[in-house]
Design an enzyme around this catalytic site. Structure first.
Site, PDB file in Angstrom:
ATOM      1  N   LYS A 123     -15.701 -43.991  37.478  1.00  0.00           N
ATOM      2  CA  LYS A 123     -15.084 -42.765  37.977  1.00  0.00           C
ATOM      3  C   LYS A 123     -16.191 -41.822  38.410  1.00  0.00           C
ATOM      4  O   LYS A 123     -17.095 -41.497  37.615  1.00  0.00           O
ATOM      5  CB  LYS A 123     -14.250 -42.154  36.855  1.00  0.00           C
ATOM      6  CG  LYS A 123     -13.064 -41.355  37.309  1.00  0.00           C
ATOM      7  CD  LYS A 123     -12.243 -40.961  36.084  1.00  0.00           C
ATOM      8  CE  LYS A 123     -10.984 -40.231  36.462  1.00  0.00           C
ATOM      9  NZ  LYS A 123     -10.318 -39.671  35.283  1.00  0.00           N
TER      10      LYS A 123
HETATM   11  O1  G3P Z   1      -6.192 -37.517  35.136  1.00  0.00           O
HETATM   12  C1  G3P Z   1      -6.832 -36.296  35.137  1.00  0.00           C
HETATM   13  C2  G3P Z   1      -6.391 -35.506  33.976  1.00  0.00           C
HETATM   14  O2  G3P Z   1      -6.950 -35.965  32.796  1.00  0.00           O
HETATM   15  C3  G3P Z   1      -6.542 -34.038  34.124  1.00  0.00           C
HETATM   16  O3  G3P Z   1      -5.381 -33.528  33.644  1.00  0.00           O
HETATM   17  O4  G3P Z   1      -3.928 -31.849  32.694  1.00  0.00           O
HETATM   18  O5  G3P Z   1      -6.422 -31.602  32.508  1.00  0.00           O
HETATM   19  O6  G3P Z   1      -5.285 -31.284  34.696  1.00  0.00           O
HETATM   20  P1  G3P Z   1      -5.259 -31.982  33.372  1.00  0.00           P
END
Ligand code: G3P
Length: 214
Positions: free
Chosen positions: A83
């Site tokens: 990633k």
């Molecule tokens: O897949 C990306 C994720 O982990 C981020 O999620 O909820 O932190 O925006 P969030």
């Protein structure tokens, strides 16, 4: 549609895996840090549970550093996906890794043109963050719609991972748009597994059954 689990918690992965709901796993530095465990140890354990792509994110911000980390990470397991952040250096790293047949997931994507660059660089996956766009009162799902159309116009092989999923509707909308993958936090998966009418209906069936037996 493939479901990835967006977590570095092995208990959550085991539980969702036992339901047959884990086609792959995505992690990020925040999710790894939350577990308070060694990075490689966690990734190794995840790969032992899931036979599918497991995204492990690089920490370097320069291309050479990313490549060095990537070459170490891929030694962990054949299913490791590198990633990389959607930066110029990340795009250069993606391009190089693609030539070495190392799978990549370009993350922190917030615009269609970023997604187009990732595909042109040969990314295996692209991760548009819809929840974080919604947080800014921008329509995250519109970004998915644009990427789906753009990739289909030119038949790019890059698969779309709908990321930063915050609720079941995100998954439903992504599925209706034909996105390849949704990477889903464990608590969100639990939310769309259940329905109050299912619980009510089951209770009524069992109550009737028990009454009839008396
Ligand atoms: O897949 C990306 C994720 O982990 C981020 O999620 O909820 O932190 O925006 P969030």
């Amino acid at each position: 549609m493939k479901f990835f689990l967006d977590t570095a918690n092995v208990d959550e992965i085991r539980e969702a895996h036992s339901m047959g709901m884990v086609d792959g796993v995505t992690t990020n530095p925040s999710l790894i840090a939350k577990e308070g465990r060694d990075f490689k140890e966690v990734i190794t354990e995840i790969c032992e549970i899931v036979d599918g792509p497991v995204s492990a994110e690089v920490i370097s911000t320069d291309t050479e550093g990313m490549l060095k980390e990537a070459r170490e990470l891929v030694k962990i397991n054949k299913n490791i996906v590198i990633k990389v952040p959607m930066t110029i250096d990340g795009i250069k790293a993606t391009c190089r890794l693609s030539k070495e047949d190392i799978a990549t997931n370009v993350t922190l994507v917030f615009s269609p043109l970023q997604a187009l660059m990732a595909a042109k660089a040969g990314a295996t996956y692209v991760s548009p963050f819809i929840g974080r766009l919604d947080d800014l009162a921008q329509d995250g799902m519109q970004l998915i719609e644009q990427i789906v159309e753009m990739y289909s116009n030119y038949a790019f092989d890059t698969e779309i991972i709908v990321a930063s999923v915050r609720n079941p509707l995100h998954v439903l909308d992504a599925a209706m748009l034909g996105a390849d993958i949704a990477t889903i936090p464990f608590n969100v998966l639990g939310k769309f597994a259940s329905h109050p009418m299912t619980d009510k209906g089951l209770k009524a069936f069992l109550d009737d059954w028990n009454k009839a037996k008396k």
